[in-house]
Write a protein that holds these residues in place. Structure first.
Motif, short mmCIF file in Angstrom:
data_model
loop_
_atom_site.label_atom_id
_atom_site.label_comp_id
_atom_site.label_asym_id
_atom_site.label_seq_id
_atom_site.Cartn_x
_atom_site.Cartn_y
_atom_site.Cartn_z
N LYS A 264 5.51 -5.12 11.38
CA LYS A 264 4.43 -5.88 10.73
C LYS A 264 3.87 -5.09 9.54
O LYS A 264 3.63 -5.66 8.46
CB LYS A 264 3.34 -6.15 11.77
CG LYS A 264 2.07 -6.81 11.26
CD LYS A 264 2.24 -8.29 11.00
CE LYS A 264 0.92 -8.98 10.68
NZ LYS A 264 1.09 -10.01 9.65
N VAL A 265 3.67 -3.80 9.73
CA VAL A 265 3.16 -2.97 8.64
C VAL A 265 4.13 -3.00 7.45
O VAL A 265 3.71 -3.16 6.29
CB VAL A 265 2.92 -1.51 9.10
CG1 VAL A 265 2.64 -0.59 7.91
CG2 VAL A 265 1.76 -1.44 10.09
N ILE A 266 5.41 -2.88 7.74
CA ILE A 266 6.40 -2.87 6.65
C ILE A 266 6.41 -4.23 5.93
O ILE A 266 6.44 -4.30 4.71
CB ILE A 266 7.80 -2.47 7.17
CG1 ILE A 266 7.74 -1.03 7.72
CG2 ILE A 266 8.85 -2.59 6.07
CD1 ILE A 266 9.01 -0.57 8.42
N ARG A 267 6.34 -5.31 6.71
CA ARG A 267 6.27 -6.63 6.08
C ARG A 267 5.01 -6.76 5.21
O ARG A 267 5.06 -7.25 4.09
CB ARG A 267 6.26 -7.74 7.15
CG ARG A 267 7.63 -8.18 7.63
CD ARG A 267 7.57 -9.52 8.35
NE ARG A 267 6.61 -9.53 9.46
CZ ARG A 267 6.90 -9.13 10.71
NH1 ARG A 267 8.10 -8.70 11.02
NH2 ARG A 267 5.97 -9.17 11.64
N ASN A 268 3.89 -6.33 5.76
CA ASN A 268 2.64 -6.36 4.99
C ASN A 268 2.79 -5.57 3.69
O ASN A 268 2.31 -5.99 2.63
CB ASN A 268 1.48 -5.74 5.78
CG ASN A 268 1.02 -6.59 6.96
OD1 ASN A 268 1.33 -7.78 7.03
ND2 ASN A 268 0.29 -5.98 7.88
N ALA A 269 3.42 -4.41 3.80
CA ALA A 269 3.57 -3.54 2.62
C ALA A 269 4.44 -4.20 1.56
O ALA A 269 4.17 -4.09 0.36
CB ALA A 269 4.16 -2.19 3.04
N VAL A 270 5.48 -4.91 2.01
CA VAL A 270 6.35 -5.61 1.07
C VAL A 270 5.54 -6.65 0.29
O VAL A 270 5.65 -6.76 -0.93
CB VAL A 270 7.54 -6.25 1.82
CG1 VAL A 270 8.25 -7.28 0.94
CG2 VAL A 270 8.52 -5.17 2.30
N HIS A 271 4.68 -7.38 0.98
CA HIS A 271 3.84 -8.37 0.28
C HIS A 271 2.86 -7.68 -0.66
O HIS A 271 2.67 -8.09 -1.80
CB HIS A 271 3.08 -9.24 1.29
CG HIS A 271 3.95 -10.21 1.99
ND1 HIS A 271 4.50 -11.30 1.35
CD2 HIS A 271 4.40 -10.27 3.27
CE1 HIS A 271 5.25 -11.98 2.20
NE2 HIS A 271 5.21 -11.38 3.37
N TRP A 272 2.25 -6.62 -0.17
CA TRP A 272 1.25 -5.90 -0.96
C TRP A 272 1.88 -5.34 -2.25
O TRP A 272 1.24 -5.33 -3.31
CB TRP A 272 0.65 -4.77 -0.13
CG TRP A 272 -0.20 -3.83 -0.91
CD1 TRP A 272 -1.52 -3.99 -1.25
CD2 TRP A 272 0.21 -2.59 -1.50
NE1 TRP A 272 -1.94 -2.92 -2.00
CE2 TRP A 272 -0.91 -2.06 -2.17
CE3 TRP A 272 1.42 -1.87 -1.53
CZ2 TRP A 272 -0.85 -0.84 -2.86
CZ3 TRP A 272 1.48 -0.67 -2.22
CH2 TRP A 272 0.35 -0.16 -2.86
N ALA A 273 3.13 -4.87 -2.13
CA ALA A 273 3.77 -4.18 -3.26
C ALA A 273 4.44 -5.12 -4.24
O ALA A 273 5.03 -4.67 -5.23
CB ALA A 273 4.78 -3.17 -2.73
N ALA A 274 4.34 -6.43 -4.00
CA ALA A 274 4.98 -7.39 -4.91
C ALA A 274 4.50 -7.17 -6.34
O ALA A 274 3.32 -6.88 -6.56
CB ALA A 274 4.66 -8.81 -4.45
N PRO A 275 5.39 -7.31 -7.31
CA PRO A 275 4.99 -7.07 -8.71
C PRO A 275 3.90 -8.02 -9.16
O PRO A 275 3.83 -9.17 -8.72
CB PRO A 275 6.28 -7.34 -9.50
CG PRO A 275 7.39 -7.27 -8.52
CD PRO A 275 6.81 -7.68 -7.19
N THR A 276 3.03 -7.52 -10.02
CA THR A 276 1.99 -8.32 -10.65
C THR A 276 2.55 -8.84 -11.96
O THR A 276 3.08 -8.06 -12.75
CB THR A 276 0.76 -7.43 -10.91
OG1 THR A 276 0.31 -6.91 -9.67
CG2 THR A 276 -0.36 -8.22 -11.56
#
Lengths: 206, 206, 206, 206
Positions: D172-184
């Motif tokens: 879950k943390v890794i999935r969250n991090a993937v979303h958080w790190a999405a390019p702006t």
């Protein structure tokens, strides 16, 4: 100013230390939280103004629940706690910070009260110490903040039933913090309505 | 919650926007600072609790002087200001921040009220915008904070005599901020006295 | 170590200042960027190690493009620039910071080279100065970092065609920075494979 | 991009996940540190450019010693370690952070490799997790950074002899991090020599 609260002693006093220029404020009388409430809002307002104007503030242990610390932080400063004579190990995580000067990798305290996360504070400007507790918790134990021109250091250890304040490394950290928190000589900030420093087009046209 | 104050309009209302789930709080009646004082301490306490529990808070322009923002910041939130129809240019200084999504190098506003440093706030967790003003000042115009589980964004522009809130880029920033400040789904933190998670030597010996 | 680069002078030298214990490194020869490239990677490696071990580093002006600064930052340290004899005003935005000691609200320089955002650096640990430029740009002009045990201060002004380094306030900032960046006396950190400090269940069972 | 290194498996591959748009980079072959060295400097340069241009980077476990992480951090990223089947408990210390969404007070891993402080990294922009280890150490286990337009998350757990990546909360943390790190979505920054945005006095006089 160094702010701590004692839960067992029954006196309350403010001690000026002429040599250092620091004032030690100990609020007590049978329960730290009760004692915090006894500090009048007017005094809190005055200390708050002094901190913003540059006075250093060292907040020790249960001082996390003092009115002044909560007011400066803007949060509840709530945490977990347990009195169980357990081991604490304070790890240095800001290895170049002046508050950690002369301290090794960690400070070990054989018996201390546990404070655990979540600790409801703003993310510190600098995180100097993180504590490991025997019972399984961690805690952000050494936190710096700047508010206005004032520097604030929160330092976790110091339960009154343990000889923590006789520990040489703990004393060294507090001494370091006092030096670090010394006021910076600068004029008071100017606020309010101000004339422009450069010519404005809107004014030239008028 | 989006918090702004209008100094010229004479109504005060709290508007629920059903589509977004956001509540717009506008405090006004002939002088922003006067209006701030009219918000009762009890309401401020309740909003404070809600922010710490995770509610996002967007504070616009003169909302810097609202009771809730000052309480969350722990400082005076004082600043310099001037009404002189001057140009403001908000530069993005956190180029990857989601609040700056879709914004170019800077946002230019032909006429705005000036807010200048010193701005007596805690150093922001993230500094997204810095304003340049024609009259010679700079200002930390886009500042993020986390307090408890709540995310806070302060955004400077928005004087009521200028069409700032009709500017498409300003609107984009506010929309971005609303998304950024959305609550994170997590259980409420546990505080207070807690049993150890690991066996303690002191207990085993006893 | 104070690192700056001169683009007009044709010498390159490293000067030890016995009184202060600081070493001034000036890299030059007709173009700052060319001169940066002339510093060998081996020297950069050695300076890098020394900084991580606690040596303070003051990086001035075009030193933003030095190999050592880029290596410590991990980014390009790229920026906008313009030589047009324009006014710069450096505003203090960390009013309690020791590097700003003795400095008023701002430092004004009648003529300087412009450096503008985006400045591709990590968000500074502490942002001490923000510059306003006559031509419409802003810049994060005074930035602190800690890397390993070493403290780093980047300070923007100092173009070689202007008398910036004769300005008393600029000199004061650099002196303050030298004091601030002084090494903290601490043992070198221990890394690598380590025995447990507490008994492990896995070992007791074995 | 998610970067991890496996020390026991003997393949090396880069896997594109079409559904997510993320690329998993696993560098291995009998020793994580050896494998890191096998990644060519040219590839590191290209990944570095991509991160600064906005590509998210999730660095797992021994990826702390990857060339790309060390280059982005500007430090050695050195740490203490021990393989002793000991318990790790990762405490959430940023309770509102999107990477901690859906996670309780802590994540408990019955057996993991220990990583301990000092961890020679820059102070993280946000500290999301702090680990407690049975053997007496703590570690900054979840750290966010922004470099250029790219978001970076370092996440400690994941030793290849333990079933860590089957743990639902870790996933879950890794999935969250993937979303958080999405390019702006933002235009590439402009650097280099630039014309003034405002009229300059020096030019008007000329």
């Amino acid at each position: 100013m160094i702010w701590r609260s004692d839960t067992r002693r029954s006196t309350k006093k403010s001690t000026a230390s002429p040599s250092s220029g620091w004032r030690i404020r100990t609020s007590s009388s049978g329960g730290g939280h009760k004692a915090h409430r006894e500090v009048s809002d007017e005094i809190v307002e005055r200390v708050h103004k002094r901190v913003l104007a540059g006075m250093g503030l060292i907040v020790l242990h249960s001082g996390h629940f003092s009115k002044i610390f909560k007011k400066l932080m803007g949060t509840t400063c709530n945490l977990k706690w347990r009195e169980a004579d357990e081991k604490e190990r304070l790890w240095v995580v800001s290895p170049g910070h002046p508050i950690a000067e002369g301290i090794g990798e960690y400070i070990e305290l054989e018996q201390e009260e546990m404070y655990g996360e979540s600790f409801e504070i703003p993310a510190p400007d600098e995180l100097v110490f993180v504590s490991w507790f025997e019972g399984g918790e961690v805690f952000r134990s050494g936190c710096t903040y700047t508010r206005g021109q004032g520097k604030i250091f929160y330092f976790r250890p110091g339960h009154e039933t343990y000889p923590t304040y006789y520990n040489e490394e703990i004393r060294k950290v507090i001494r370091n913090a006092v030096h670090w928190a010394a006021p910076t000589g600068r004029p008071a900030p100017l606020f309010g309505n101000r004339k422009p420093l450069e010519p404005l087009k809107s004014r030239q046209e008028a």
